[in-house]
Design a protein around this motif. Structure first.
Motif, mmCIF file in Angstrom:
data_model
loop_
_atom_site.group_PDB
_atom_site.id
_atom_site.type_symbol
_atom_site.label_atom_id
_atom_site.label_comp_id
_atom_site.label_asym_id
_atom_site.label_seq_id
_atom_site.Cartn_x
_atom_site.Cartn_y
_atom_site.Cartn_z
ATOM 1 N N ILE A 106 0.833 -1.211 0.000
ATOM 2 C CA ILE A 106 0.000 0.000 0.000
ATOM 3 C C ILE A 106 0.866 1.258 0.000
ATOM 4 N N SER A 107 2.006 1.182 0.695
ATOM 5 C CA SER A 107 2.902 2.349 0.715
ATOM 6 C C SER A 107 3.696 2.471 -0.574
ATOM 7 N N GLY A 108 3.605 1.477 -1.451
ATOM 8 C CA GLY A 108 4.306 1.545 -2.728
ATOM 9 C C GLY A 108 5.779 1.223 -2.618
ATOM 10 N N LEU A 109 6.135 0.381 -1.668
ATOM 11 C CA LEU A 109 7.543 0.024 -1.516
ATOM 12 C C LEU A 109 7.938 -1.010 -2.564
ATOM 13 N N ASP A 110 9.145 -0.901 -3.046
ATOM 14 C CA ASP A 110 9.673 -1.872 -4.001
ATOM 15 C C ASP A 110 9.609 -3.275 -3.388
ATOM 16 N N ALA B 7 15.230 2.780 8.653
ATOM 17 C CA ALA B 7 15.129 2.232 7.305
ATOM 18 C C ALA B 7 14.213 3.073 6.415
ATOM 19 N N THR B 8 13.359 3.882 7.028
ATOM 20 C CA THR B 8 12.415 4.693 6.254
ATOM 21 C C THR B 8 13.149 5.645 5.321
ATOM 22 N N ALA B 9 14.319 6.095 5.759
ATOM 23 C CA ALA B 9 15.070 7.055 4.966
ATOM 24 C C ALA B 9 15.451 6.464 3.617
ATOM 25 N N SER B 10 15.780 5.153 3.620
ATOM 26 C CA SER B 10 16.232 4.527 2.383
ATOM 27 C C SER B 10 15.071 3.836 1.662
ATOM 28 N N LEU B 11 13.854 4.291 1.948
ATOM 29 C CA LEU B 11 12.673 3.657 1.367
ATOM 30 C C LEU B 11 12.718 3.751 -0.151
ATOM 31 N N LYS B 12 12.779 2.613 -0.783
ATOM 32 C CA LYS B 12 12.857 2.579 -2.234
ATOM 33 C C LYS B 12 11.468 2.272 -2.768
ATOM 34 N N ARG B 13 10.961 3.214 -3.537
ATOM 35 C CA ARG B 13 9.585 3.032 -4.038
ATOM 36 C C ARG B 13 9.564 2.144 -5.269
ATOM 37 N N VAL B 14 8.481 1.414 -5.382
ATOM 38 C CA VAL B 14 8.271 0.592 -6.555
ATOM 39 C C VAL B 14 7.933 1.547 -7.710
ATOM 40 N N SER B 15 8.344 1.185 -8.934
ATOM 41 C CA SER B 15 8.046 2.078 -10.060
ATOM 42 C C SER B 15 6.559 2.053 -10.365
#
Ligand code: ATP
Ligand code: MG
Lengths: 231, 345
Positions: A106-110, B7-15
């Protein structure tokens, strides 16, 4: 982090669940909410999560005034809170792994990044070997631990837990409390509802006791850890 | 430990792309998990799109034919019976002087009779008897003209009109016809346009019907797709409730359902196109023949080639897919938004 200012909650049926409740919880503080069944513990947590709205007073959580929050802000608000529900609230058609991964999704994390975190969370609650099972195939206590893993996986700012050790033996309960304490030490605020006095009295954290919706007693910790109290 | 806030700082978002891929995959699996409902909805969409599409295609084929016919608006000029060859020449030369006359063809009574014989299938001996100089005499010699089977057909001049300015051919032909009516030795004048006007009116009716039907079908489709999506949302009420508790927004929850609507619409559009090919394959030949009849009356052939319309198949496919996609997405948007809002934790 959480400030109750003369908050009351009356359910549509006329039931007064909370009355004139005032207290606040600081960042990095751990507090238990206790009281008899029906005292209003779950209601208190529901107000913090925004499932119910206060019917009087002012409740501010993480900078959001919960009586006025928009539905758009509400989902954002909930993403910063990890919640362990009294009735687990797991998705029965998804594996243990997928249930725990849900907040990350939901947060869109990889997903690759997420995998590491899900594994770590499952490891903490001792369920790494059961990640592929469906919740139905787990015992009540195991389901509860899946809910705990899901609550902590996204490193929330606030952790709410409603009877998180209700189905666990004393040993496992102590382990879960130790897990929560780790979060407290990195600045997460925790509010845990429990009527297991034997467990919570021994831990030395702040204890709020509810009686018919009112704050009847407040025991403050003697030990360090919850000393960042705001009052 | 990895679950610490640091770890939130390095949060890598999914494309976004990966996210959409995941959601569309989820939408597909949801559609597959209810195959009966999916199939029925696809059929409903396919048939609903098929009907207006077919009508529009028929109308287009007819219009194309009419345009081809309009370039030959003919006027039949019937001369007095028994007009001499010299008079016929004189009249035709007089008509050719007129600006509006494009070309002119003389059909003698004998030619007309031969043509009639061809189309009516009369035997040549019978026809020849009409043309014979010798009358068959009856017993009553005074009355022989009564029984004289002389050729009853008049000499005909077939005049092609030419439009000038922004006048249509039909208008030019009508004006020319009035002019010719005043010419000496002219018995009567007919503009070969009445049936064309009728065909034009029919084409208009078909087009209006297609438009109206399309509108009604669009409303029906929105309802059908919307209903399928609503049921799909309600089947996942628990999942949606839990997702909301964990912080999923309504828009996030709606996305796979929007994909479902889109897929249903596109699938239905594709089905409509395939059905259309089948229908055109089955009755296209008959329609073509029907239209050829009109074409034959105007003396032009192949004006209504349906194959030309088939060449537009690609265009039709695009249109059907586009209409399906738009309707599916729109229906899902409205239906899912409502149904998701109704799932309160
Ligand atoms: N949705 C609701 N509608 C009406 N009344 C409610 C609702 N939820 C709770 N209540 C009432 O509010 C009061 C407080 O309920 P709550 O669930 O907060 O108690 P609790 O302290 O969590 O109890 P337990 O230990 O049994 O979980 C109860 O009297 C209950 O009947
Ligand atoms: Mg409770």
């Amino acid at each position: 982090m959480i400030t109750f200012d003369r908050v009351s909650k009356r359910y549509p049926g006329g039931q007064q669940a909370l009355a004139n409740l005032s207290f606040s919880l600081a960042r990095g503080e751990f507090a238990f909410v206790t009281g008899h069944s029906g005292a209003g513990k779950s209601t208190l947590l529901k107000l913090v999560l925004g499932i119910e709205k206060p019917s009087g007073g002012k409740l501010v959580v993480n900078g959001n005034e919960m009586g006025l929050i928009s539905s758009k802000m509400l989902s954002l608000h909930r993403r910063q809170i990890g919640t362990v529900f009294q009735d687990h609230q797991l998705l029965n058609d998804r594996s243990v792994y997928d249930n725990v991964a849900l907040p990350l999704e939901i947060s869109g994390l990889d997903p690759r990044e997420g995998k590491r975190r899900v594994r770590a969370a499952l490891d903490k609650v001792g369920l790494l070997s059961k990640e592929k099972l469906l919740p139905m195939a787990l015992s009540g206590g195991e389901q509860q631990r899946v809910g705990i893993a899901r609550a902590v996986v996204n490193t929330p700012r606030i952790i709410l837990a409603d009877e998180p050790t209700g189905n666990l033996d004393p040993e496992l309960s102590a382990e879960i409390m130790a897990l929560f304490a780790q979060f407290m030490s990195v600045g997460v605020s925790l509010l845990v509802a429990s009527h297991d006095r034997a467990l919570i009295d021994g831990l030395g954290y702040r204890i709020l006791t509810l009686e018919e919706g009112r704050l009847s007693a407040e025991a403050n910790p003697h030990s360090a850890g919850g000393s960042a109290n705001e009052h | 430990m990895s679950t610490k806030p640091s770890a939130t700082a390095s949060l890598k978002r999914v494309s976004r792309l990966a996210e959409h891929r995941r959601e569309s995959a989820r939408a597909l699996s949801r559609l597959r998990s209810a195959p009966a409902a999916t199939l029925i909805t696809l059929l409903v969409i396919g048939i609903a799109l098929l009907l207006p599409a077919l009508l529009l295609q028929l109308q287009r084929a007819m219009s194309a034919g009419i345009v081809a016919l309009e370039s030959e608006a003919n006027i039949s000029v019937y001369l007095d019976l028994g007009v001499s060859e010299i008079d016929t020449k004189r009249v035709s030369e007089q008509l050719l002087q007129l600006d509006e006359v494009d070309s002119l063809e003389i059909i003698t009574p004998a030619q007309a009779l031969a043509q009639l014989g061809e189309t009516a299938g009369l035997d040549s001996e019978f026809l020849a008897s009409f043309d014979s100089e010798v009358s068959i005499r009856s017993q009553n010699e005074d009355n022989n003209t009564w029984f004289s089977p002389k050729n009853p057909l008049p000499t005909t001049l077939v005049v092609s009109a030419r439009a000038s300015g922004d006048e249509t051919l039909a208008e030019a032909a009508e004006r020319l016809a009035n002019q010719i009516r005043g010419v000496e030795r002219v018995e009567s004048v007919t503009v070969e346009g009445a049936w064309l006007a009728r065909l034009q009116a029919l084409t208009q009716i078909i087009r209006r019907t297609a438009q109206l039907l399309g509108l009604l079908m669009a409303v029906g489709l929105l309802t059908a797709i919307g209903n399928t999506i609503r049921l799909s949302v309600e089947q996942r009420r628990d999942e949606i409730r839990v997702s909301k508790l964990i912080g999923a927004s309504d828009a996030y929850i709606a996305r796979p359902f929007l994909y479902s609507g889109l897929f249903l619409g596109v699938g239905g559009g594709l089905l409509a196109w395939l059905l259309q090919l089948v229908v055109v394959g089955l009755v296209g030949h008959e329609i073509g023949q029907f239209l050829e009849l009109y074409a034959a009356e105007a003396g032009s052939s192949g004006a209504f080639a349906l194959s030309e319309t088939l060449q537009r198949a690609g265009q039709e496919l695009g249109l059907l897919l586009g209409a399906g996609a738009l309707l599916g997405w729109l229906a899902a948007l409205v239906a899912s938004r409502r149904a998701i809002a109704a799932c309160e934790p």
